[in-house]
Write a protein that holds these residues in place. Structure first.
Motif, PDB file in Angstrom:
ATOM      1  N   TYR A 285     -10.096   2.191  -1.630  1.00  0.00           N
ATOM      2  CA  TYR A 285     -10.695   3.336  -0.949  1.00  0.00           C
ATOM      3  C   TYR A 285      -9.949   4.619  -1.320  1.00  0.00           C
ATOM      4  O   TYR A 285      -9.175   5.172  -0.538  1.00  0.00           O
ATOM      5  CB  TYR A 285     -10.701   3.090   0.559  1.00  0.00           C
ATOM      6  N   ASN A 286     -10.175   5.052  -2.547  1.00  0.00           N
ATOM      7  CA  ASN A 286      -9.592   6.293  -3.056  1.00  0.00           C
ATOM      8  C   ASN A 286     -10.645   6.940  -3.949  1.00  0.00           C
ATOM      9  O   ASN A 286     -11.818   6.546  -3.920  1.00  0.00           O
ATOM     10  CB  ASN A 286      -8.283   6.009  -3.800  1.00  0.00           C
TER      11      ASN A 286
ATOM     12  N   ASN B  66       0.850  -1.185   0.000  1.00  0.00           N
ATOM     13  CA  ASN B  66       0.000   0.000   0.000  1.00  0.00           C
ATOM     14  C   ASN B  66       0.878   1.225   0.000  1.00  0.00           C
ATOM     15  O   ASN B  66       1.835   1.309   0.778  1.00  0.00           O
ATOM     16  CB  ASN B  66      -0.890   0.030   1.241  1.00  0.00           C
TER      17      ASN B  66
ATOM     18  N   ASP C  96       1.105   5.688  -0.389  1.00  0.00           N
ATOM     19  CA  ASP C  96       0.646   7.045  -0.645  1.00  0.00           C
ATOM     20  C   ASP C  96       1.466   7.603  -1.794  1.00  0.00           C
ATOM     21  O   ASP C  96       2.682   7.401  -1.848  1.00  0.00           O
ATOM     22  CB  ASP C  96       0.870   7.944   0.589  1.00  0.00           C
TER      23      ASP C  96
ATOM     24  N   TYR D  47      -6.423  -2.320  -3.041  1.00  0.00           N
ATOM     25  CA  TYR D  47      -6.906  -1.270  -2.145  1.00  0.00           C
ATOM     26  C   TYR D  47      -7.832  -0.358  -2.948  1.00  0.00           C
ATOM     27  O   TYR D  47      -7.420   0.235  -3.949  1.00  0.00           O
ATOM     28  CB  TYR D  47      -5.736  -0.467  -1.569  1.00  0.00           C
TER      29      TYR D  47
ATOM     30  N   HIS E 103      -4.069   6.952  -2.379  1.00  0.00           N
ATOM     31  CA  HIS E 103      -3.531   5.743  -1.758  1.00  0.00           C
ATOM     32  C   HIS E 103      -3.958   4.556  -2.607  1.00  0.00           C
ATOM     33  O   HIS E 103      -5.146   4.373  -2.883  1.00  0.00           O
ATOM     34  CB  HIS E 103      -4.064   5.598  -0.334  1.00  0.00           C
TER      35      HIS E 103
ATOM     36  N   VAL F 226      -1.508   1.636   6.105  1.00  0.00           N
ATOM     37  CA  VAL F 226      -1.764   3.040   5.786  1.00  0.00           C
ATOM     38  C   VAL F 226      -0.945   3.918   6.713  1.00  0.00           C
ATOM     39  O   VAL F 226      -0.485   3.493   7.781  1.00  0.00           O
ATOM     40  CB  VAL F 226      -3.263   3.381   5.919  1.00  0.00           C
TER      41      VAL F 226
ATOM     42  N   THR G 149      -5.974   8.592   2.054  1.00  0.00           N
ATOM     43  CA  THR G 149      -6.928   7.486   2.089  1.00  0.00           C
ATOM     44  C   THR G 149      -8.360   7.968   2.268  1.00  0.00           C
ATOM     45  O   THR G 149      -9.262   7.151   2.387  1.00  0.00           O
ATOM     46  CB  THR G 149      -6.589   6.513   3.236  1.00  0.00           C
TER      47      THR G 149
ATOM     48  N   GLU H 211      -5.698  -3.150   3.882  1.00  0.00           N
ATOM     49  CA  GLU H 211      -6.201  -1.836   4.261  1.00  0.00           C
ATOM     50  C   GLU H 211      -5.590  -1.324   5.568  1.00  0.00           C
ATOM     51  O   GLU H 211      -5.758  -0.143   5.913  1.00  0.00           O
ATOM     52  CB  GLU H 211      -7.723  -1.852   4.383  1.00  0.00           C
TER      53      GLU H 211
END
Length: 480
Positions: free
Chosen positions: A60-61, A28, A30, A58, A124, A217, A114, A214
């Motif tokens: 959730y962006n 994961n 950034d 992943y 992310h 992060v 995120t 997840e």
């Protein structure tokens, strides 16, 4: 078969005492939009893997669940593309975007990457895989001005590979992470590639608590109870301000890689997590070779007066990596949408655990044409129905571990297909169509999709007419 791959890391085990090199997942990360323009997506390219090797993503962006496709144009080196891409609205405009940052971002802004509710100019992304890749590349996606998304500049955030050494006698197992300099372009004019600064941070102790994708992060300084990459353990800076830069004629030498210290696993099942922060190199380069002249920060070499300038450039992103010797059984979170009558990408829905699996649909149903193989947990086929399908997947592995998840799968209908022999375009075939077809006898077909050229010989003639008669919608080709 026991899957020796965590949802956040990949490893290969050997039974001998020697080390075995294993390549970590993309994990994961950034990533800051440093392209100078608004972006509408992001693409990850992984060489020498198949789509069924992809585990978790992943989602959730600002772009949600990515689309995965496999390219086998080179059979010896298959490639998989994980593409996060904005949809378009009814007017054809992109509905999602990643802003240009208003100013330099700092690592403490990472938790905001995120949060799809804000748009600071970073995102992310993350993906897991269970086969050692030949290469990994990622790029922002930008509008080419005509509404097509194309690659922006390469993103210089490295992904760690892992070397795992199994326990021998009283000596515990151990693992080591290595990151490499940015991959050089295929065509280069100078001897050295681009240079970046990296800071390596590790936890000082480890536990066997499960770490999901997840969880990898950046930490939120305002939430003391959040789950993040540390997995509940204290951390320390292992290496601060190391230059990563590839020399094309000497791959793997000099500043081409950064090897971390070995982490011991006394219990054999601990999860190891790391964080790497990346910054632009702002110092001088050699004009001829492009070698970074200053590799010491914050105290430059006093014999190099040219290094008495600001050497640390903007923060460009961070990679959060995790390593687990054995991946627990799990189910991926989301399924990408598909298109009716188009092959759906082969997708591993069940991951980790101990194969063979027993995988069943316990509620709802898959669209006609798709199937979920029980022993492998792989979804494949060509959907023959469009619509939103809801179903429950129940999977049990060879160790009797059981997981269940509810899915929604959207299969999009294609554009309406023209009715063969419907020359007047009113969605049926009748006497009116036959009259129009006779009027075109001897004419060249308008193209391969000409509804009057039924035998596809390129000319409208009596043979097409006779076939059309057999296709009439109503008796005697009556007009409604």
């Amino acid at each position: 078969m026991k899957y020796l791959m965590a949802p956040v890391a990949l490893l290969a085990l050997c039974t001998a005492a020697s080390a075995s090199t294993a390549y970590g997942t993309l994990n994961n990360f950034d990533v800051v939009n440093d392209t100078g323009q608004v972006c509408h997506g992001f693409e990850i390219e992984i060489e020498d893997v198949h789509s069924t090797d992809i585990t978790y993503t992943y989602d959730y962006n600002h772009y949600g669940t990515p689309k995965i496709r496999e390219d086998n144009s080179d059979p010896l080196h298959p490639r998989v593309f994980i593409r996060y891409e904005s949809a378009k609205d009814a007017a054809g405009a992109f509905s999602s975007y990643t802003a240009v940052p208003a100013g330099p971002l700092s690592p403490t802004n990472g938790h905001q990457c995120t949060n799809p509710g804000v748009n600071l100019g970073c995102e992310h992304f993350g993906v897991g895989y269970r086969t050692a890749p030949g290469a990994v590349r990622y790029n922002w996606l930008v509008d080419d001005g005509a509404g097509t998304l194309v690659h922006g500049p390469a993103v210089n955030i490295a992904t760690p590979s892992w070397t795992y050494v199994p326990p021998v006698g009283a000596a515990p197992a151990r693992v080591q992470a290595v990151i490499e300099a940015p991959e050089p372009p295929e065509v280069h004019a100078k001897e050295f590639g681009e240079a970046v600064w990296v800071k390596a941070i590790k936890t000082t102790s480890h536990n066997n608590g499960r770490v999901d994708l997840e969880d990898l992060v950046s930490d939120d300084p305002d939430d003391a109870n959040e789950r993040n990459w540390r997995n509940g353990e204290p951390d320390e800076v292992e290496v601060e301000w190391e230059i990563l830069q590839e020399e094309f004629s000497k791959p793997g030498e000099g500043n081409a890689e950064l090897a971390g210290g070995e982490d011991e696993l006394p219990g054999g099942d601990e999860v190891v997590t790391r964080r790497y922060e990346f910054y632009k190199y702002a110092g001088p380069y050699d004009d001829e070779s492009n070698e970074a002249l200053c590799d010491k920060y914050p105290d430059p070499n006093p014999n190099q007066p040219e290094c008495d300038v600001e050497l640390l450039g903007d923060y460009i992103g961070a990679q959060m990596a995790g390593f687990n010797v054995e991946a627990p059984l799990g189910l991926i979170e989301h399924l990408q949408e598909g298109n009716v009558n188009e092959a759906y990408v082969d997708r591993a829905v069940v991951v980790g655990g101990n194969t063979p699996y027993v995988t069943t649909i316990t509620g709802g149903a898959l669209p006609l044409g798709l199937e979920l193989e029980s022993e492998t947990g792989i979804l494949s086929g060509t959907p023959l129905q469009s619509g939103l399908f809801t179903f429950t997947v129940n999977a049990t592995d060879a160790d009797a571990v059981n997981v269940v998840r509810l899915y929604e799968l959207d299969i999009v209908a294609g554009p309406p297909q023209p009715v063969v022999a419907d020359v007047d375009g009113d969605s049926d075939v009748d006497l009116n169509d036959l009259v129009l077809m006779r009027a075109r006898f001897g004419q060249v077909a308008t193209g391969p999709d000409d509804v009057a050229d039924l035998n596809h010989d390129g000319v409208i003639n009596v043979l097409d007419y006779r076939t059309a008669v057999t296709l009439c919608t109503r008796a005697r080709c009556a007009v409604q």
